[in-house]
Scaffold this motif. Structure first.
Motif, PDB file in Angstrom:
ATOM      1  N   THR A  59       0.866  -1.176   0.000  1.00  0.00           N
ATOM      2  CA  THR A  59       0.000   0.000   0.000  1.00  0.00           C
ATOM      3  C   THR A  59       0.898   1.220   0.000  1.00  0.00           C
ATOM      4  OG1 THR A  59      -0.010   0.034   2.399  1.00  0.00           O
ATOM      5  CG2 THR A  59      -1.825  -1.131   1.332  1.00  0.00           C
ATOM      6  N   GLU A  60       0.416   2.284  -0.596  1.00  0.00           N
ATOM      7  CA  GLU A  60       1.243   3.488  -0.660  1.00  0.00           C
ATOM      8  C   GLU A  60       0.283   4.661  -0.719  1.00  0.00           C
ATOM      9  OE1 GLU A  60       4.642   4.477   0.056  1.00  0.00           O
ATOM     10  OE2 GLU A  60       4.842   2.559  -1.002  1.00  0.00           O
ATOM     11  N   ARG A  61       0.454   5.568   0.207  1.00  0.00           N
ATOM     12  CA  ARG A  61      -0.453   6.705   0.219  1.00  0.00           C
ATOM     13  C   ARG A  61      -0.543   7.341  -1.167  1.00  0.00           C
ATOM     14  NH1 ARG A  61       0.480  10.603   5.149  1.00  0.00           N
ATOM     15  NH2 ARG A  61       2.458   9.602   4.825  1.00  0.00           N
ATOM     16  N   ASP A  62      -1.719   7.667  -1.609  1.00  0.00           N
ATOM     17  CA  ASP A  62      -2.001   8.274  -2.922  1.00  0.00           C
ATOM     18  C   ASP A  62      -1.842   7.310  -4.106  1.00  0.00           C
ATOM     19  OD1 ASP A  62      -2.351  10.560  -1.455  1.00  0.00           O
ATOM     20  OD2 ASP A  62      -0.306  11.285  -1.822  1.00  0.00           O
ATOM     21  N   LEU A  63      -0.936   6.372  -3.993  1.00  0.00           N
ATOM     22  CA  LEU A  63      -0.666   5.503  -5.148  1.00  0.00           C
ATOM     23  C   LEU A  63      -1.452   4.201  -5.116  1.00  0.00           C
ATOM     24  CD1 LEU A  63       3.202   5.641  -5.707  1.00  0.00           C
ATOM     25  CD2 LEU A  63       1.406   6.369  -7.280  1.00  0.00           C
ATOM     26  N   ALA A  64      -1.569   3.617  -3.946  1.00  0.00           N
ATOM     27  CA  ALA A  64      -2.209   2.298  -3.858  1.00  0.00           C
ATOM     28  C   ALA A  64      -3.008   2.219  -2.572  1.00  0.00           C
ATOM     29  CB  ALA A  64      -1.156   1.198  -3.911  1.00  0.00           C
ATOM     30  N   ARG A  65      -4.302   2.434  -2.696  1.00  0.00           N
ATOM     31  CA  ARG A  65      -5.143   2.409  -1.502  1.00  0.00           C
ATOM     32  C   ARG A  65      -5.829   1.061  -1.337  1.00  0.00           C
ATOM     33  NH1 ARG A  65      -6.524   7.745  -3.309  1.00  0.00           N
ATOM     34  NH2 ARG A  65      -5.473   9.290  -2.007  1.00  0.00           N
ATOM     35  N   ARG A  66      -5.591   0.183  -2.264  1.00  0.00           N
ATOM     36  CA  ARG A  66      -6.300  -1.083  -2.270  1.00  0.00           C
ATOM     37  C   ARG A  66      -5.314  -2.191  -2.638  1.00  0.00           C
ATOM     38  NH1 ARG A  66      -9.904  -3.526  -5.387  1.00  0.00           N
ATOM     39  NH2 ARG A  66      -9.211  -2.502  -7.286  1.00  0.00           N
ATOM     40  N   VAL A  67      -5.435  -3.344  -1.986  1.00  0.00           N
ATOM     41  CA  VAL A  67      -4.604  -4.498  -2.351  1.00  0.00           C
ATOM     42  C   VAL A  67      -5.552  -5.628  -2.709  1.00  0.00           C
ATOM     43  CG1 VAL A  67      -2.901  -6.179  -1.560  1.00  0.00           C
ATOM     44  CG2 VAL A  67      -2.800  -3.833  -0.721  1.00  0.00           C
ATOM     45  N   GLN A  68      -5.293  -6.296  -3.787  1.00  0.00           N
ATOM     46  CA  GLN A  68      -6.149  -7.432  -4.123  1.00  0.00           C
ATOM     47  C   GLN A  68      -5.302  -8.674  -4.411  1.00  0.00           C
ATOM     48  OE1 GLN A  68      -8.555  -5.914  -7.336  1.00  0.00           O
ATOM     49  NE2 GLN A  68      -6.798  -5.114  -8.466  1.00  0.00           N
ATOM     50  N   TYR A  69      -5.735  -9.789  -3.833  1.00  0.00           N
ATOM     51  CA  TYR A  69      -5.084 -11.078  -4.076  1.00  0.00           C
ATOM     52  C   TYR A  69      -5.965 -11.846  -5.056  1.00  0.00           C
ATOM     53  CZ  TYR A  69      -2.510 -10.366   0.374  1.00  0.00           C
ATOM     54  OH  TYR A  69      -1.722  -9.897   1.384  1.00  0.00           O
ATOM     55  N   VAL A  70      -5.403 -12.253  -6.159  1.00  0.00           N
ATOM     56  CA  VAL A  70      -6.209 -13.048  -7.103  1.00  0.00           C
ATOM     57  C   VAL A  70      -5.454 -14.309  -7.497  1.00  0.00           C
ATOM     58  CG1 VAL A  70      -7.520 -11.158  -8.133  1.00  0.00           C
ATOM     59  CG2 VAL A  70      -5.290 -11.761  -9.081  1.00  0.00           C
ATOM     60  N   THR A  71      -6.236 -15.304  -7.886  1.00  0.00           N
ATOM     61  CA  THR A  71      -5.623 -16.499  -8.445  1.00  0.00           C
ATOM     62  C   THR A  71      -5.812 -16.469  -9.948  1.00  0.00           C
ATOM     63  OG1 THR A  71      -5.691 -18.893  -8.630  1.00  0.00           O
ATOM     64  CG2 THR A  71      -7.738 -17.810  -7.961  1.00  0.00           C
ATOM     65  N   ALA A  72      -4.765 -16.852 -10.650  1.00  0.00           N
ATOM     66  CA  ALA A  72      -4.847 -16.890 -12.108  1.00  0.00           C
ATOM     67  C   ALA A  72      -4.985 -18.334 -12.573  1.00  0.00           C
ATOM     68  CB  ALA A  72      -3.602 -16.249 -12.716  1.00  0.00           C
ATOM     69  N   HIS A  73      -5.431 -19.179 -11.673  1.00  0.00           N
ATOM     70  CA  HIS A  73      -5.499 -20.611 -11.956  1.00  0.00           C
ATOM     71  C   HIS A  73      -6.917 -21.077 -11.653  1.00  0.00           C
ATOM     72  CE1 HIS A  73      -3.552 -24.722 -11.861  1.00  0.00           C
ATOM     73  NE2 HIS A  73      -4.693 -24.968 -11.257  1.00  0.00           N
ATOM     74  N   GLY A  74      -7.689 -21.266 -12.702  1.00  0.00           N
ATOM     75  CA  GLY A  74      -9.079 -21.699 -12.519  1.00  0.00           C
ATOM     76  C   GLY A  74      -9.157 -23.185 -12.235  1.00  0.00           C
ATOM     77  N   ARG A  75     -10.387 -23.635 -12.073  1.00  0.00           N
ATOM     78  CA  ARG A  75     -10.642 -25.038 -11.770  1.00  0.00           C
ATOM     79  C   ARG A  75      -9.957 -25.977 -12.782  1.00  0.00           C
ATOM     80  NH1 ARG A  75     -14.647 -27.201  -8.408  1.00  0.00           N
ATOM     81  NH2 ARG A  75     -15.524 -25.218  -7.825  1.00  0.00           N
ATOM     82  N   ASP A  76      -9.948 -25.535 -14.057  1.00  0.00           N
ATOM     83  CA  ASP A  76      -9.374 -26.377 -15.122  1.00  0.00           C
ATOM     84  C   ASP A  76      -7.912 -26.023 -15.408  1.00  0.00           C
ATOM     85  OD1 ASP A  76      -9.712 -23.856 -16.064  1.00  0.00           O
ATOM     86  OD2 ASP A  76     -10.839 -24.407 -17.870  1.00  0.00           O
ATOM     87  N   GLY A  77      -7.333 -25.160 -14.598  1.00  0.00           N
ATOM     88  CA  GLY A  77      -5.926 -24.798 -14.808  1.00  0.00           C
ATOM     89  C   GLY A  77      -5.759 -23.591 -15.718  1.00  0.00           C
ATOM     90  N   ALA A  78      -6.833 -23.179 -16.402  1.00  0.00           N
ATOM     91  CA  ALA A  78      -6.732 -22.021 -17.293  1.00  0.00           C
ATOM     92  C   ALA A  78      -7.019 -20.738 -16.511  1.00  0.00           C
ATOM     93  CB  ALA A  78      -7.724 -22.166 -18.446  1.00  0.00           C
TER      94      ALA A  78
ATOM     95  N   VAL B 279      -0.825 -11.692  -7.698  1.00  0.00           N
ATOM     96  CA  VAL B 279      -1.385 -12.832  -8.430  1.00  0.00           C
ATOM     97  C   VAL B 279      -0.733 -14.117  -7.928  1.00  0.00           C
ATOM     98  CG1 VAL B 279      -1.844 -13.821 -10.695  1.00  0.00           C
ATOM     99  CG2 VAL B 279      -1.650 -11.329 -10.426  1.00  0.00           C
ATOM    100  N   TYR B 280      -1.557 -14.988  -7.365  1.00  0.00           N
ATOM    101  CA  TYR B 280      -1.096 -16.311  -6.934  1.00  0.00           C
ATOM    102  C   TYR B 280      -1.296 -17.269  -8.102  1.00  0.00           C
ATOM    103  CZ  TYR B 280      -1.003 -14.823  -1.991  1.00  0.00           C
ATOM    104  OH  TYR B 280      -0.722 -14.203  -0.803  1.00  0.00           O
ATOM    105  N   MET B 281      -0.433 -18.258  -8.180  1.00  0.00           N
ATOM    106  CA  MET B 281      -0.552 -19.309  -9.187  1.00  0.00           C
ATOM    107  C   MET B 281      -0.679 -18.710 -10.590  1.00  0.00           C
ATOM    108  SD  MET B 281      -3.073 -21.780  -6.996  1.00  0.00           S
ATOM    109  CE  MET B 281      -3.948 -20.446  -6.202  1.00  0.00           C
ATOM    110  N   GLY B 282       0.209 -17.794 -10.894  1.00  0.00           N
ATOM    111  CA  GLY B 282       0.023 -17.033 -12.125  1.00  0.00           C
ATOM    112  C   GLY B 282       1.023 -17.286 -13.230  1.00  0.00           C
ATOM    113  N   VAL B 283       1.952 -18.216 -13.074  1.00  0.00           N
ATOM    114  CA  VAL B 283       3.002 -18.341 -14.084  1.00  0.00           C
ATOM    115  C   VAL B 283       2.474 -18.939 -15.392  1.00  0.00           C
ATOM    116  CG1 VAL B 283       5.205 -19.409 -14.670  1.00  0.00           C
ATOM    117  CG2 VAL B 283       4.874 -18.407 -12.417  1.00  0.00           C
ATOM    118  N   ARG B 284       1.727 -20.027 -15.259  1.00  0.00           N
ATOM    119  CA  ARG B 284       1.266 -20.717 -16.472  1.00  0.00           C
ATOM    120  C   ARG B 284       0.402 -19.837 -17.365  1.00  0.00           C
ATOM    121  NH1 ARG B 284       1.565 -26.501 -15.893  1.00  0.00           N
ATOM    122  NH2 ARG B 284       2.562 -26.804 -13.886  1.00  0.00           N
TER     123      ARG B 284
END
Ligand code: SAH
Length: 479
Positions: free
Chosen positions: A365-384, A403-408
């Motif tokens: 987080t950074e004042r003025d620059l980033a007021r929100r943090v979001q964790y997402v997975t880039a790996h769906g049920r089928d791997g896509a 982004v978790y699990m985001g390399v593929r």
């Protein structure tokens, strides 16, 4: 009583790490030892061996005054006023000598070994099978320290600290523990209750080292554990424990405590060996890693195993990488356990995002620059890449996205983010094996991260962090 002696021993060094010398504690009572030589060094070793209960035969043509006194004063010490011979070493467990030369030292060690004894030649480490470390004596509590000859003064400095950490009163505490041990074992308390008793005992010793424990203390300690004993006897339970991103030092105290009382530990691939070292030595350790696309026990199988073990009365630790409640499929396990009427507890851990941010020294987080943090997975049920991610939110220039699990699915993700309007110059960092000793970072921008990652071909678990917040410590964003 089972395995009580090892309960509280924690291995602080990763399994298989080199060990310069093996610390062992010999019982010498009734085991003959030989000391060859008449000087002060020989006298000191004689005294040490005799204090540990060994009958000591000393061979010295010209014994020093101190040796004379020892022989006169200690029943176990027998002084033979002549030089040693090979025959004197027969049946000795330990043979110690003063030697005038390497040649003499070598001869002594050869004869000692031939007689089946282990040898120490005073001040000639090259001819020693073992060394006498420095020690802190609070018998029956004994601490031995060795630097394998690398830094004797350092060892002594450490000894001085341990002296203060373990006040002399600890001797009485350890002595009382020995007296109580059999009685406590005879109560047949469940493992956890017995462990708790000794933990409380240790707490009291540290709080009150100078005053040895009394029968009143014994009763008070037993009262503390009896409620737990009743509960513990009823049934087992499962503790979901966050193992953190890799570095074992990021475990919480609660996690360590849970690992120390586990009967069984089920762990994932992401859990580092150093973390497993904190588990109780006798605990059964089961690898249930979900290895990417390779065959694995599968989530339903893991949940069923947890239920089976806890129902059988075991204390089960389910170790999950990072925090159990973040992309850890904890809900499935918690629901399965609750459906079976079993207790489940959750101990949080440091999630990979926090570990990576700390390694990067980059605030998410950074004042003025980033007021929100979001964790997402880039790996769906089928791997896509999941289609239904909130692309507007992900393209928010005022958010930091982890982004978790985001390399593929990285290139597909980058395309979507750009299409959704995220600036291609947005800083993007991929952290491979955050907090592990071989952590790697790939520092780029949204536009360049895809090819950069392809070139680097990271092999460990990776986290992608995106956002303007990362531009702040620009000078620090070195690979
Ligand atoms: N519960 C975990 C996440 C499990 S999902 C947590 O809170 O961290 C598995 C993903 O986590 C991996 O694919 C990777 O994206 C991320 N991850 C876990 N450990 C990591 C590490 N040491 N470094 C980078 N990413 C990690």
């Amino acid at each position: 009583m089972t395995g009580d002696k090892n309960e509280s021993e924690t291995r602080s060094v990763a399994a298989g790490a080199p060990l310069a010398t093996l610390p062992v504690f010999f019982k010498l009572s009734g085991r003959r030892c030989v000391v060859a030589g008449g000087g002060d060094g020989a006298a000191w070793k004689t005294e040490l061996l005799a204090s540990a209960g060994a009958p000591v035969d000393v061979y010295a043509a010209e014994p020093c005054e101190r040796l004379e006194r020892l022989a006169a004063g200690l029943a176990g010490v027998r002084l033979h006023r002549r030089a040693w011979t090979a025959a004197d070493l027969a049946g000795a467990l330990i043979a110690v000598a003063e030697a005038e030369s390497d040649h003499a030292a070598q001869a002594f060690r050869a004869d000692a070994r031939a007689a089946g004894a282990i040898a120490n030649v005073i001040d000639r480490p090259a001819f020693c099978d073992f060394q006498f470390g420095s020690m802190v004596n609070r018998s029956p509590l004994v601490v031995g320290i060795s630097t394998d000859g690398a830094a004797p003064v350092f060892g002594q400095a450490l000894r001085a600290r341990i002296e203060t950490l373990a006040p002399e009163g600890f001797a009485a505490w350890a002595g009382v523990a020995r007296e109580w041990r059999a009685d406590i074992a005879a109560l047949d308390l469940p493992f956890r209750a017995r462990r708790r008793f000794w933990e409380e005992f240790a707490e009291l010793a540290f709080a009150r080292p100078g005053v040895a424990p009394t029968i009143a203390d014994l009763q008070a300690l037993l009262a503390v554990v009896s409620d737990e004993a009743v509960a513990a006897a009823r049934r087992g339970k499962v503790v979901l424990v966050g193992a953190g991103p890799g570095d074992p030092e990021l475990l919480t105290l609660k996690a360590v405590r849970a690992l120390q009382s586990a009967d069984v530990v089920l762990y994932d691939d992401l859990v580092s060996p150093g973390v497993l070292d904190f588990a109780r030595r006798e605990a059964e350790k089961l690898d249930v890693g979900k290895r990417g696309y390779r065959p694995s026990p599968g989530q339903p199988g893991i949940s069923a195993k947890l239920v089976e073990l806890a129902a059988a009365g075991k204390t089960v630790v389910r170790l999950k990488g990072g925090d159990p409640m973040i992309f850890g499929r904890a809900t499935e396990e918690i629901e399965a356990l609750q459906a079976a009427g079993l207790d489940v507890e959750v101990i949080p851990g440091v999630t990979a995002a926090s570990g990576a941010a700390a390694s990067l020294r980059a605030s998410l987080t950074e004042r003025d620059l980033a007021r929100r943090v979001q964790y997402v997975t880039a790996h769906g049920r089928d791997g896509a890449l999941p289609e239904d991610l909130d692309w507007r939110a992900l393209a928010d220039p005022g958010a930091t996205t982890v982004v978790y699990m985001g390399v593929r699915t990285l290139s597909a993700l980058v395309d979507k983010l750009q299409a959704a309007g995220l600036d291609p110059t947005t800083p993007a960092i991929l952290v491979d094996r955050a907090t592990w000793p071989d952590e790697r970072r790939i520092v780029a921008t949204l536009a360049t991260i895809g090819p950069a990652v392809e070139r680097a071909a990271p092999a460990g678990p990776c986290l992608l962090i995106l956002g303007a917040a990362l531009s702040r410590p620009a000078g620090r964003l070195q690979d």
